[in-house]
Every structure is written in C-alpha cells, then in structure tokens.
Design a protein around this motif. Structure first.
Motif, PDB file in Angstrom:
ATOM      1  N   ARG A 590      -2.646   1.596  -9.938  1.00  0.00           N
ATOM      2  CA  ARG A 590      -2.105   0.239  -9.776  1.00  0.00           C
ATOM      3  C   ARG A 590      -2.818  -0.463  -8.633  1.00  0.00           C
ATOM      4  O   ARG A 590      -3.070   0.125  -7.590  1.00  0.00           O
ATOM      5  CB  ARG A 590      -0.602   0.320  -9.511  1.00  0.00           C
ATOM      6  CG  ARG A 590       0.188   0.966 -10.640  1.00  0.00           C
ATOM      7  CD  ARG A 590       1.539   1.469 -10.184  1.00  0.00           C
ATOM      8  NE  ARG A 590       1.430   2.444  -9.101  1.00  0.00           N
ATOM      9  CZ  ARG A 590       2.431   3.194  -8.671  1.00  0.00           C
ATOM     10  NH1 ARG A 590       3.613   3.093  -9.239  1.00  0.00           N
ATOM     11  NH2 ARG A 590       2.247   4.061  -7.696  1.00  0.00           N
ATOM     12  N   SER A 591      -3.137  -1.729  -8.818  1.00  0.00           N
ATOM     13  CA  SER A 591      -3.944  -2.453  -7.844  1.00  0.00           C
ATOM     14  C   SER A 591      -3.079  -3.188  -6.836  1.00  0.00           C
ATOM     15  O   SER A 591      -2.020  -3.732  -7.171  1.00  0.00           O
ATOM     16  CB  SER A 591      -4.874  -3.440  -8.546  1.00  0.00           C
ATOM     17  OG  SER A 591      -4.173  -4.601  -8.952  1.00  0.00           O
ATOM     18  N   VAL A 592      -3.558  -3.209  -5.591  1.00  0.00           N
ATOM     19  CA  VAL A 592      -2.883  -3.957  -4.535  1.00  0.00           C
ATOM     20  C   VAL A 592      -2.958  -5.454  -4.825  1.00  0.00           C
ATOM     21  O   VAL A 592      -1.999  -6.199  -4.572  1.00  0.00           O
ATOM     22  CB  VAL A 592      -3.499  -3.626  -3.162  1.00  0.00           C
ATOM     23  CG1 VAL A 592      -2.954  -4.547  -2.076  1.00  0.00           C
ATOM     24  CG2 VAL A 592      -3.234  -2.163  -2.797  1.00  0.00           C
ATOM     25  N   ALA A 593      -4.088  -5.910  -5.347  1.00  0.00           N
ATOM     26  CA  ALA A 593      -4.225  -7.337  -5.636  1.00  0.00           C
ATOM     27  C   ALA A 593      -3.144  -7.797  -6.615  1.00  0.00           C
ATOM     28  O   ALA A 593      -2.487  -8.827  -6.409  1.00  0.00           O
ATOM     29  CB  ALA A 593      -5.612  -7.627  -6.196  1.00  0.00           C
ATOM     30  N   ALA A 594      -2.947  -7.037  -7.697  1.00  0.00           N
ATOM     31  CA  ALA A 594      -1.912  -7.404  -8.667  1.00  0.00           C
ATOM     32  C   ALA A 594      -0.530  -7.342  -8.038  1.00  0.00           C
ATOM     33  O   ALA A 594       0.331  -8.195  -8.319  1.00  0.00           O
ATOM     34  CB  ALA A 594      -1.981  -6.473  -9.875  1.00  0.00           C
ATOM     35  N   ALA A 595      -0.309  -6.364  -7.165  1.00  0.00           N
ATOM     36  CA  ALA A 595       0.998  -6.252  -6.501  1.00  0.00           C
ATOM     37  C   ALA A 595       1.243  -7.424  -5.569  1.00  0.00           C
ATOM     38  O   ALA A 595       2.377  -7.908  -5.443  1.00  0.00           O
ATOM     39  CB  ALA A 595       1.076  -4.934  -5.736  1.00  0.00           C
ATOM     40  N   LEU A 596       0.204  -7.893  -4.895  1.00  0.00           N
ATOM     41  CA  LEU A 596       0.364  -9.056  -4.018  1.00  0.00           C
ATOM     42  C   LEU A 596       0.677 -10.307  -4.825  1.00  0.00           C
ATOM     43  O   LEU A 596       1.524 -11.123  -4.426  1.00  0.00           O
ATOM     44  CB  LEU A 596      -0.906  -9.267  -3.193  1.00  0.00           C
ATOM     45  CG  LEU A 596      -1.104  -8.339  -1.993  1.00  0.00           C
ATOM     46  CD1 LEU A 596      -2.509  -8.481  -1.426  1.00  0.00           C
ATOM     47  CD2 LEU A 596      -0.069  -8.613  -0.906  1.00  0.00           C
ATOM     48  N   VAL A 597       0.000 -10.492  -5.941  1.00  0.00           N
ATOM     49  CA  VAL A 597       0.292 -11.647  -6.799  1.00  0.00           C
ATOM     50  C   VAL A 597       1.747 -11.604  -7.242  1.00  0.00           C
ATOM     51  O   VAL A 597       2.473 -12.610  -7.183  1.00  0.00           O
ATOM     52  CB  VAL A 597      -0.653 -11.679  -8.014  1.00  0.00           C
ATOM     53  CG1 VAL A 597      -0.216 -12.779  -8.990  1.00  0.00           C
ATOM     54  CG2 VAL A 597      -2.096 -11.916  -7.573  1.00  0.00           C
TER      55      VAL A 597
END
Length: 777
Positions: A590-597
């Motif tokens: 799982r990506s941090v970028a997607a989690a931040l969005v």
C-alpha cells in the motif's frame, strides 16, 4: 479482533501449564498491587500505585473491549498477571501494521518468595507461564500472531520471549519507552529460532528481496535502454545469458516500467531457476558496460542491497496509513522519524542503492537509516591552526556552540584538554561519526592524534537518529538542534561517502546567499518554500594527506556541517515528512501517497495540484527567475503536511549540490557554484531530477492504485510548469517534445567507485538518446 472475550475456559488443565482465568479487579487488586511494587516489576512503571489505584486500573482494562486482564494459577495458587490487547487500537497503533488475528500481550510474574519463606523459585516457571499465555492467546482468543514490546533494556524478558519462540523485529518508540517489538507466529510456539544479527539472511527473507531487486533491475535497466524486454504472450520476456525472465507489467510515461513482481519467473536452459540479482548482473555485464576490474565491487553492492532488503523484510514497519496519519498522540518529531526509518527502497532509480561497504552486521543495525536506531557522535578537539570553522553570517562561534552543545558538555571538553596541559582556546570542537572514529580516524589519523593536533573528547550527550542520507543524523534528544552531517568513508552508491573540507569552507556562505534569494522572493513566500540552511561547517587539513596537492579519499575524511532542523519552523497543526515517503509502499504494497490522498478528503487531482504548487512551482521559479538549480529528489525535500495535504516544503542539502546555471553575480568566495549552461541543459535540471527522478514514480503509483490517471497527473504538471515559468527572466521552454535522457545507473555501472566528478558533474553525465516529454506539445 478484540483481545477480550466474555467467557474463557481456564487453560492448562491437560497441558501441565499454569491455568489462565479472567482477573477479578475487586478480589485480585491487592495481590497484583503487591507484585507491581516489587523491584523486579519496575518495567511496569506502577510501583507507586496503591490498591485502590490498581483496582481502578484493572476495572478499566476489563471494561475495554479491546483489552483483557488474566490471572494465572499453578496448583491453585496465583503466580502471574497477564494482559492481552488488540494492537490495532491499543498501544501499537503507530508502529505495528496489525492484521486480523493479532493479539498484544503483557506479562507480570509474581516475585520469588523472600529468603526464609516457604517454597522457593521454581526452575522454568517463567517460561511455562509465558507459554501458557501465548497458548491461551492462540486457543481461546484465536490469535494467529502474538506481539510484545518489552523495554529494550529488559534483556531478561527478551531471553524468555525467545525461549517461547518470539522473534525480535525492531526497536520502536512506544508508551514513552524504547521497546523491542517482537512477534510470535502461534503455529511456531516453542520453536527456537536463531535470532542473532544474521537472522535476516534466511531464505524466507532473501527470496522476496531477490524478487524485488530483480524486478527493479529489469525495470530500471530497461528505462535506461540497456536491455529491451520483448513481448511474450500477454506479458514480456527478457533474455539474459542462458536465462529468460518472464513477467507481466505496464509501461508508463517516461518509459517507466512497473512489473508485477508476483508474475516474475526465471527459466535457465528451459528449467525453472531461482531469481538471483547477481546472476542477472553477471549475465548482462556486457550490456550493462561494467568494467571487469569493477565488477566485483558492483556485485558486492548488489549483495549488500539484498541483505539490507532482507533485513527490512524481516523487520517490517508501520503501514502506509500509519505513516500518512503520523503519531496518534500528535508527536510530530516521532512521526517524522518513523517515516525516515520506514523507507525500504533506498534510491528509487539506483539498483545497487544500499552498498554501505564497510558496515558489519552490528554497524548495520546501529547506523543504517532503516534501523531507526540511536547513536552519539564522537567528539574531537581539533587544533585551530589546522582547522577551518565556517559560520553563517547571523551567528558567532559562541552562539553556535551555545546552540548545539550543553554548557556541561563544553566544560567536559575543556577539562579533558586541561588535564593534558593543552589550552582549550587553541582548539575547536569537531563531531565525527562513531564508525568513522573506529575505522578511520583512530587509524588513518593516528599521527595527528599522537601530535595532539586531534584530541579524543569522548561521546557527546545527545542521541541522534540516522537519516536516509546516510551521513546525516537528526537530534532526537534536542530536535530543535541542527542535523549533523559528517564524513563517513563507507562505499555506497557510487561514492566513498566523504566530505571535502574545501567545500565546507564555503558551504555556509552559499547557504546564506541562497536563503537570502529565497526569503526575498514573493512568489516563493507565497508557495511557503524555504531552505534549511547549513549554517556551520568544519574541516581539518592538518594531516599528511593535505601536504601534497594530490586528490585522495583520505582528504575527505574529517569534515562536518550543521543544518537547520525544520522543527522550530513548524506551525500548529503541521507535521513534517520526507518526500521520499511519497514513493514508499509498505509491506503489503500500500502506498503512502494514496493514503495521504485518502486522509486529506480532497479530490486526488486537487491533492496533486497542491503538492505540485508547493514543490514543483518553486523549483521551476528558482530556475527561470534566479537561474538557480537544486538537487530536488526525495530525500532532499521535507514536506510539511496539514491534514494530509502538502502545504509547503523545505529544501535541504544546499552547499554541495546547488548550482547557478547562468551568468549571475554571486558573492566573492562562492564562485564555485556558478556553471552557466544553455537553455536545453538548464531545463534538464527539471526534466531529469524532477520529472524522471520523482514524478515518473509518483504518477505510476497513483495510476496503478486507481487514485489518479497518469494522463491527468501529467496535465497537472504541465499546468504547474506553465504558471511557474510564465514571464520569468529566463524563458525556458518546458513544453519541448523530448529531452536528453540522462541515466543514473549507467554512471554507477561505469565506475561504481566514483560515478561522477563532483567538480565537473555535467561533463560526467551519460545520455541515452532522447526521452519523450510527458508534457510536450
């Protein structure tokens, strides 16, 4: 799952182990309080609780659906108290990527009877109690894994954990302590594992490391046009020597390949063969252009990168959601450094990214960024006639030492010199990395120590945490104090990681000038863009290696700088995170970028627009208005987040990497940063370092995760660049259809010992034709 159950049958009746029963707060409070008051129970930190306080505590535990308390009995007599909890919602919410079936556990053993009393210490009792609890977790609570977090100093309980089958993962900050996070897979209860410093070098950890590195190598070598996979059914195939690698994957903008790692297979002479990154390099040596005399060094860096990846696999780390959220308790410093230690990729482009040749097993655990460890700098006194301390214009030497060292530490340094009959006024204080002291200073500079041009002062008082830039460390004792960056003569990613004293002479002046430009620019102020100045630097040149004008690694072994911390510049509600985190995927992909969005609540396109406004707009503006280029890759940027949104950024690593690409007047003494180039070459500073070095990865991550189509991402990039470049002093066309493809791995493959001549970096670059511009007309 919940760690509490409403009904639990006592265990141990048929196993011979102690039996486990729900605790009764009213009945058992006095007993548990007596156990907590014993010296051996100090790790619980509840020695001062009276019976009423313990009763209230036990009631709160039993009332919480995510926790439960248990009393263990042997032959009917109470012998221990245990707690179980759901680590997804209690205690470990910031540091443990909990899965269904995880149960956390604490254990309090009754103190042994006092001398002269009836009975005595029962051999093996503690191990039996621990086994009873973990079997209770498995059989009654349905646990698949049991996790514990003893204080890292509590070696006695760590030994007992190991006897039951727990394996130590990593040290974490939790509940006000440094804890050794350890886990037990319940089907392995009672199985003793070798949990030594080489425990990561096992097939279950090296095999996924090999798979990932082979996939990365194929992707990046293809991106740099060194190899060319061919279509193969619904996937691709790459022939390498007597082996063929087959995989599925997608090709994104900028010839960026994303391989489906699970689909990657290798056949050798028609038979299935294991994935092996060194075998791949050997088979491709000619295509990669690795000189015979440097092949061994590159293979060693590949091996070290694999070992590092295996250690990261075994250690695990926080989830993407945890990294995106930060610390639940609002500790911005701890959250900042959690992310710094969690990065698994090293450099996104370099295949041999974690060489660190020179580190042993213990040193890897102590000084590698992903260890999240702590260390203290060794301090030297360096005779002033051979030492240059350069300072920013806004600080004196006294102010510098007052800010960076406690008065008691300075007094200790002075006393050490005084006892040797030396005058402290003739010396400056000099930090060195403990590895550098052990392996280089105490050997390579032995004559200087013998002359007392250098004097060992011992350890400093502050704990520091290594950063992704391996020479740099963050002050965990006093986060408002500066980062410290010191020479570290390990071979890593194409360089021996020294620092030049000559560069240090001008580093603060370069930073002052750049900071002055940035602070006075209203566009940059509007973007919230700032630089973290390197406001002090020191270098020693009294050694024999500086008596001859011959370049050598030994001339770069004694230098250091201090860089501003972002912590004092944070506002309420803000938290920092390394930009490298945007390209990070956790252990479950799982990506941090997607989690931040997701955390931001914004539309993905709006989230990206704000990120580009804070990051890309200032970079383009600095180039087109001030002819100033940074090295703006992931580890050189600190993002400032507010509610998951990038609100502004801090640039760092200025002194060694900033360059002025036009005929611009700079203050006397820093002319080394001026290297005028034509528009096409200047634009490469954005195309190569930003588009190819950062954004191609981020665009693919968001697209692959279904967060934002890549076409929309690059449309936003184009709009941002247009706005940033419009009407500026230097009219650079960023909408050209293509640009020269500058390749990083080719540099390291050509010369893994020194991939670039730092005095002529542009001349050292290797190009591989032209690359289609994703925002081109």
């Amino acid at each position: 799952m919940s760690a509490a159950v409403t009904v639990a049958a006592p265990t141990g009746a048929t196993t011979g182990l102690p039996s486990v029963h729900p605790v009764d707060p009213d009945r058992d409070a006095a007993l548990v309080q007596a156990w907590l008051a014993a010296p051996a129970s100090s790790w619980w930190g509840m020695a001062d609780h009276d019976v009423d306080a313990v009763r209230a505590y036990l009631r709160a535990v039993q009332a919480d659906p995510a926790q439960a308390g248990w009393l263990l009995r042997r032959h009917g007599e109470p012998i221990a108290y245990a707690e179980t909890y759901d680590p997804a919602s209690v205690l470990l919410t910031d540091v443990w990527d909990a899965e269904p079936g995880d149960v956390g556990m604490h254990l309090l053993i009754a103190p042994p009877p006092s001398a002269g009393s009836a009975g005595g210490r029962v051999h093996g009792l503690t191990t039996a109690v621990m086994r009873a609890v973990v079997e209770h977790c498995r059989d009654v609570l349905g646990a698949r894994r049991v996790v514990v977090e003893p204080d890292e100093r509590n070696t006695a309980v760590q030994r007992k954990n190991a006897e039951v089958g727990f394996r130590a993962l990593r040290v974490v900050d939790v509940d006000g302590k440094r804890a050794l996070l350890s886990v037990l897979d319940t089907e392995r209860i009672g199985r003793l594992d070798d949990d030594g410093p080489a425990a990561h070098l096992r097939p279950e950890h090296l095999e996924p490391a090999q798979r990932h590195l082979v996939a990365k190598a194929i992707a990046e070598f293809t991106h740099e046009r060194l190899v060319a996979p061919r279509p193969d059914g619904d996937g691709w195939a790459l022939d390498a020597g007597d082996s063929t690698y087959r995989f599925r994957g997608r090709v994104h903008a900028l010839e960026h390949w994303v391989l489906d790692e699970a689909s990657l297979t290798r056949t050798r002479r028609g038979s299935s063969a294991p994935l092996d990154a060194q075998d791949l390099v050997l088979a491709l040596q000619e295509a990669l252009g690795i000189p015979d005399e440097l092949l061994g060094t590159y293979l060693e860096e590949i091996a070290s990168t694999l070992a590092s990846a295996a250690a990261k696999h075994r250690r695990g780390g926080p989830s993407a959601v945890q990294l995106a959220r930060g610390r639940a308790d609002g500790d911005v410093v701890a959250g900042f450094q959690d992310a710094e230690a969690a990065m698994t990729e090293g450099h996104p482009a370099f295949v041999a990214a974690n060489g660190r040749i020179g580190f042993g097993l213990d040193e890897y655990r102590a000084y590698a960024p992903e260890s999240g460890g702590r260390f203290r700098y060794r301090w030297l006194a360096a005779r002033r006639e051979h030492t240059h301390l350069a300072l920013a214009a806004d600080r004196t030497e006294r102010q510098h030492w007052d800010a960076e060292l406690d008065a008691s530490t300075v007094d200790r340094f002075r006393d050490t010199l005084g006892r040797r009959g030396l005058d402290p006024a003739e010396y400056a204080w000099f930090p060195v990395h403990p590895w550098q002291w052990q392996h280089r200073i105490a050997v390579t500079f032995a004559p200087d120590l013998g002359r007392q041009d250098l004097v060992d002062l011992g350890e400093g008082a502050d704990d520091h945490q290594p950063q992704q830039s391996i020479r740099t460390a963050f002050n965990r004792s006093r986060p408002e104090r500066s980062y410290v960056k010191t020479a570290l003569a390990v071979q890593n990613m194409g360089f021996l990681r020294g620092i030049s004293p000559a560069y240090m002479r001008t580093a603060p002046a370069v930073n002052d000038w750049v900071a002055g430009l940035v602070d006075a620019d209203p566009v940059l102020a509007d973007a919230g863009f700032g630089v973290l100045r390197e406001h002090a630097a020191i270098g020693y040149t009294g050694d024999a290696y500086h008596r001859v004008d011959v370049p050598s690694p030994q001339r770069k072994m004694l230098a250091a700088l201090w860089r501003e911390s972002p912590v004092p510049r944070l506002r309420a509600g803000e938290r920092p995170i390394t930009m490298a985190a945007l390209l990070h995927r956790d252990a479950r992909g799982r990506s941090v970028a997607a989690a931040l969005v997701a955390r931001s609540g914004l539309d993905a396109a709006e989230w990206v627009r704000r990120y580009l406004d804070a990051y890309l707009r200032p970079v383009v503006h600095c180039l087109t208005e001030h002819q100033l280029l940074f090295m703006p890759h992931g580890e050189n940027l600190v993002l400032v987040l507010r509610d998951g949104v990038v609100s502004r950024v801090f640039m760092k690593d200025i002194g060694e990497e900033v360059v002025v690409v036009g005929d611009v007047a700079v203050p006397a003494g820093i002319e080394r940063i001026v290297h005028p180039v034509d528009d096409d070459e200047a634009a490469l500073g954005v195309f190569t370092d930003v588009f190819d070095g950062v954004l191609r990865y981020l665009a693919a991550i968001l697209d692959e995760d279904g967060v934002l189509p890549a076409t929309v991402f690059w449309r936003l990039v184009g709009s941002c660049v247009d706005g940033a470049a419009a009407g500026r002093a230097r009219r650079i066309d960023f909408r050209v259809p293509d640009f020269e493809h500058s390749c990083l791995n080719r540099l390291q493959l050509r010369n893994t010992l020194q991939m670039v001549d730092l005095s002529a970096q542009t001349d050292s670059l290797i190009r591989a034709g032209r690359m289609a511009n994703p925002i081109g007309r």
